[in-house]
Design a protein around this motif. Structure first.
Motif, short mmCIF file in Angstrom:
data_model
loop_
_atom_site.label_atom_id
_atom_site.label_comp_id
_atom_site.label_asym_id
_atom_site.label_seq_id
_atom_site.Cartn_x
_atom_site.Cartn_y
_atom_site.Cartn_z
N ASP A 24 30.26 77.57 39.24
CA ASP A 24 29.79 77.60 37.84
C ASP A 24 29.09 76.29 37.48
OD1 ASP A 24 30.82 80.12 37.48
OD2 ASP A 24 32.68 79.45 36.52
N ARG A 25 29.65 75.17 37.94
CA ARG A 25 29.04 73.87 37.63
C ARG A 25 27.65 73.76 38.28
NH1 ARG A 25 31.20 68.70 36.34
NH2 ARG A 25 33.00 69.90 35.61
N ALA A 26 27.56 74.25 39.50
CA ALA A 26 26.25 74.20 40.19
C ALA A 26 25.20 74.98 39.40
CB ALA A 26 26.39 74.77 41.61
N ILE A 27 25.58 76.16 38.94
CA ILE A 27 24.62 76.99 38.20
C ILE A 27 24.28 76.31 36.87
CG2 ILE A 27 24.36 79.23 37.02
CD1 ILE A 27 26.04 80.39 39.44
N ALA A 28 25.28 75.72 36.23
CA ALA A 28 25.02 74.98 34.98
C ALA A 28 24.06 73.82 35.22
CB ALA A 28 26.33 74.48 34.39
N MET A 29 24.05 73.30 36.44
CA MET A 29 23.14 72.20 36.79
C MET A 29 21.78 72.71 37.25
SD MET A 29 25.76 69.71 38.82
CE MET A 29 26.75 68.50 37.93
#
Ligand code: G3P
Ligand code: CA
Length: 254
Positions: A24-29
């Motif tokens: 999720d953090r990767a996609i948010a980035m």
């Protein structure tokens, strides 16, 4: 030139690797691509985990091949990284596919030389309707060959941390989608060879501008990064600098 940044084990510099929090953090980035590792429990459940044991990411112990899914499903796979992640669990592969297939490209590394394990992974990708958004990664060319023969619609890339004189041509002869090369082996010539064999070339094994720059300068198609935000920012910077240099050169000629 566009270069793809693949969030290695998710945004693993900021979150516990190979968890939903990391993806999720990767996609948010704004990462378009994520990478994760797959192993199989004693009772045959493909799960998302890097090591062959649970010691690194949980407070339990044991080898995955000796543990049933029931034994690991409630383990805390986040607290080792930070208290805020205590609810993270070791994900099941099929849940991961269902959750992310429509949100990013998944580079699914199967940590097994057993063709049956990779065939099961390919079957879960197929069942999840995720063929177009997945690529299976393997260190074993025999596994790659097996999947290509059995499931020609599945994209497969070969991970390499050593080279033989025929590594690239062997991969191309079984129509692999790509080669994932350790930075220590990376040269512009190998990138050219991969492109001539109609394969992409991605590089892995480092998480800093020194590595990403080598990927950019050799013409690689992608870099695996634990800090996808920094890699994306740096790649955009290098692309702008390179465009500016071309434009400056053009004006100088006039
Ligand atoms: O795909 C390349 C890379 O993921 C292989 O190394 O140890 O991070 O799985 P590792
Ligand atoms: Ca991996």
């Amino acid at each position: 030139m566009h270069i793809t940044v693949i969030a290695h084990r998710g945004a693993s510099a900021y979150t516990p690797e190979n968890t939903f929090a990391a993806f999720d953090r990767a996609i948010a980035m704004h990462a378009t691509d994520i990478e994760f590792d797959v192993r199989t429990t004693k009772d045959g459940y493909p799960i998302v985990l890097h090591d062959d044991n649970v010691e690194w990411v949980t407070n339990s112990h044991g080898m995955i091949e000796d543990l049933r899914y029931e034994d690991i499903k409630d383990l805390d796979a986040g607290s080792w990284y930070g208290g805020a992640f205590k609810n993270e669990r070791i994900p099941l592969l099929h849940e991961t596919i269902n959750k992310y297939a429509d949100r990013c490209r998944m580079h699914i590394e199967v940590k097994s030389a057993d063709t049956a394990v990779t065939a099961e992974v390919a079957s879960l990708i197929h069942k999840g309707g995720a063929e177009r958004s997945s690529v299976i990664n393997t260190f074993w060319i025999d596994v790659a060959r097996y999947v290509r023969r059995r499931q020609p619609n599945m994209s497969v890339a070969l991970n390499l941390n050593e080279l033989t004189p025929t590594s690239i041509t062997d991969a191309s002869s079984i129509t692999l989608a790509g080669i994932n090369l350790n930075y220590s082996l990376l040269t512009a010539d190998l990138v050219k060879q991969a492109h001539m064999g109609k394969m992409k070339l991605m590089c892995w094994g480092g998480d800093s501008p020194r590595f990403w720059r080598k990927g950019f300068l050799t013409g690689a198609d992608g870099v695996f990064a634990d800090s996808p935000d920094k890699a994306i920012f740096y790649m955009e910077y290098l692309a702008r600098e390179s465009e500016k240099a071309s434009s400056d050169a053009l004006w100088k000629k006039k």
